[in-house]
Design an enzyme around this catalytic site. Structure first.
Site, PDB file in Angstrom:
ATOM      1  N   GLY A 116     -16.423  11.336  14.179  1.00 39.64           N
ATOM      2  CA  GLY A 116     -16.798  12.663  14.677  1.00 39.64           C
ATOM      3  C   GLY A 116     -17.898  12.477  15.713  1.00 39.64           C
ATOM      4  O   GLY A 116     -18.856  11.726  15.480  1.00 39.64           O
ATOM      5  N   ASP A 157     -14.849  15.686  21.725  1.00 41.98           N
ATOM      6  CA  ASP A 157     -15.428  14.343  21.803  1.00 41.98           C
ATOM      7  C   ASP A 157     -16.074  14.085  23.153  1.00 41.98           C
ATOM      8  O   ASP A 157     -16.947  13.235  23.284  1.00 41.98           O
ATOM      9  CB  ASP A 157     -14.354  13.293  21.534  1.00 41.98           C
ATOM     10  CG  ASP A 157     -14.006  13.306  20.070  1.00 41.98           C
ATOM     11  OD1 ASP A 157     -13.126  14.086  19.678  1.00 41.98           O
ATOM     12  OD2 ASP A 157     -14.674  12.574  19.306  1.00 41.98           O
TER      13      ASP A 157
HETATM   14  O1  MRU Z   1     -11.243   9.985  15.530  1.00 41.73           O
HETATM   15  P1  MRU Z   1     -12.262  10.952  14.992  1.00 41.73           P
HETATM   16  O2  MRU Z   1     -12.009  11.378  13.599  1.00 41.73           O
HETATM   17  O3  MRU Z   1     -13.673  10.466  15.240  1.00 41.73           O
HETATM   18  O4  MRU Z   1     -12.061  12.240  15.924  1.00 41.73           O
HETATM   19  C1  MRU Z   1     -12.936  13.308  15.737  1.00 41.73           C
HETATM   20  C2  MRU Z   1     -12.572  14.505  16.504  1.00 41.73           C
HETATM   21  O5  MRU Z   1     -11.664  14.505  17.324  1.00 41.73           O
HETATM   22  C3  MRU Z   1     -13.437  15.713  16.304  1.00 41.73           C
HETATM   23  O6  MRU Z   1     -12.702  16.878  16.477  1.00 41.73           O
HETATM   24  C4  MRU Z   1     -14.577  15.671  17.337  1.00 41.73           C
HETATM   25  O7  MRU Z   1     -15.274  14.484  17.253  1.00 41.73           O
HETATM   26  C5  MRU Z   1     -15.496  16.809  17.204  1.00 41.73           C
HETATM   27  S1  MRU Z   1     -16.572  16.586  15.841  1.00 41.73           S
HETATM   28  C6  MRU Z   1     -17.688  17.825  15.753  1.00 41.73           C
END
Ligand code: MRU
Length: 346
Positions: free
Chosen positions: A50, A238
């Site tokens: 995240g 992200d």
């Molecule tokens: O691969 P991840 O689980 O790290 O991806 C996370 C996401 O795509 C979330 O939606 C993003 O980081 C926003 S978190 C507030």
């Protein structure tokens, strides 16, 4: 409300603790991270994940590197910390917060008078990033809650909750703040193939807060938008460039479907996720391993001769976004560079 911090600095042990997100919802295990290599492994395998949580992890990672480094010579000390910074930075290329957190702490260490002062500055800055992240999430939550009707059903993708931040969450922060303000929010959580952050993490943390949640497979979203009353789609991000929102793979598909069905599509993210020097074409999308798609449990579901793609993120053009909620307010179309950098439309 909301699970406790996702990761934190253990002052006595001088190490980083985190909830291992690969084990949820089956097991709630706290892991102690005693080396930068261990932290890099945890980030790569999504034990910590995240965007905002990665920013905090990167920041604490530099503080850990500085506290473990035994070099007395400032030049050698900074060289070692810089090597560790590059190791951490390389773990996940798309979420801009990781590099942002690392660079903020490296910046705080610059111009300190000696190694001891650099260590103290690194930890103080990392702790500040941790505290600021929670404050940002609450501010995002308050601005975003105003966008939701008093009784509503909201669809979300992946996990942009407390687990993806230091606490509270961005997209789920909006939902938490709305519930705290007395609104009735039902959540549809898309499972989020291949690693199921929606099914495993979003459902887990919302249920802990008593917020009703229904899990669907990603391929059900268009059908649900057409046949049920969905009041809004809310996701995190992200990286936000001048022209697009990068978020978990599948987000773009939801934005297209939401536009087709006249449903508002909101993005909730702190300003630390904005990367306004870049356009979407400049961003590297992380490609993850074949096994995440081809293997479920112990079984192989894809014939070995078939190739597999596994991009972890996609880019949603800003023209599909109804509004971006930041800690400063709400940015609305036409998403001018000035409004985006201010984090709100005047
Ligand atoms: O691969 P991840 O689980 O790290 O991806 C996370 C996401 O795509 C979330 O939606 C993003 O980081 C926003 S978190 C507030």
């Amino acid at each position: 409300m909301s699970p406790g911090p996702t990761l934190w600095w253990d002052k006595e042990a001088g190490s980083i603790c985190y909830i291992d997100q690969t084990l949820l919802p089956g097991r709630e295990r706290i892991v102690t991270c005693r080396s930068v290599r261990q932290l890099a492994r945890a980030i790569r395998k999504l034990g910590i994940r995240g965007a905002p949580a990665l920013g905090v992890a990167g920041a604490f990672g530099i503080a850990l590197s500085a506290s473990l480094c035994r070099k007395k010579d400032p030049g050698q000390f900074h060289a070692q910390v810089t090597r560790d910074a590059e190791l951490l930075r390389s773990t996940r290329p798309t979420a801009v917060n990781l590099g942002w957190g690392i660079d903020r702490v490296l910046g705080a260490m610059r111009d300190t008078r000696d190694v001891q002062a650099a260590r103290a500055a690194a930890l103080a800055e990392a702790e500040l990033i941790f505290i600021e992240d929670t404050a940002c999430c609450h501010a995002i939550g308050d601005h975003g809650a105003a966008l939701l009707p008093d009784t509503c059903t909201v669809l979300t993708h992946c996990n942009a909750g407390a687990l993806a931040c230091s606490s509270w969450g961005t997209a789920l922060g909006v939902i938490r703040s709305a519930v705290q303000a007395g609104k009735q929010v039902n959540v549809i959580a898309c499972e989020t193939r291949p690693l199921l952050q929606g099914a495993r993490l979003t459902a887990w943390e919302l249920l802990r807060d008593g917020i009703p949640v229904t899990v669907i497979t990603d391929s059900m979203a268009a059908h649900i938008m057409r046949n049920e009353k969905i009041d809004a789609v809310i996701v995190g991000a992200d990286r936000i460039t001048r022209d697009a929102v990068f978020n978990k793979i599948g987000t773009y598909m939801h934005a297209v479907c939401a536009r087709h069905h006249g449903i508002p599509f909101y993005v909730a993210a702190p300003l630390s996720t904005f990367d306004l020097k870049r356009m979407a074409v400049d961003v590297v999308i992380e490609e993850r391993g074949r096994e995440e798609v081809a293997v479920i449990g112990n079984r192989i579901f894809v014939p070995p001769a078939a190739s597999v793609k596994n991009p972890a993120f996609d880019a949603t053009p800003l023209e599909l976004v109804t509004a971006i909620v930041t800690e400063k307010g709400v940015v609305r179309p036409p998403f001018t560079p000035e409004d985006l950098s201010r984090g709100r439309t005047k």
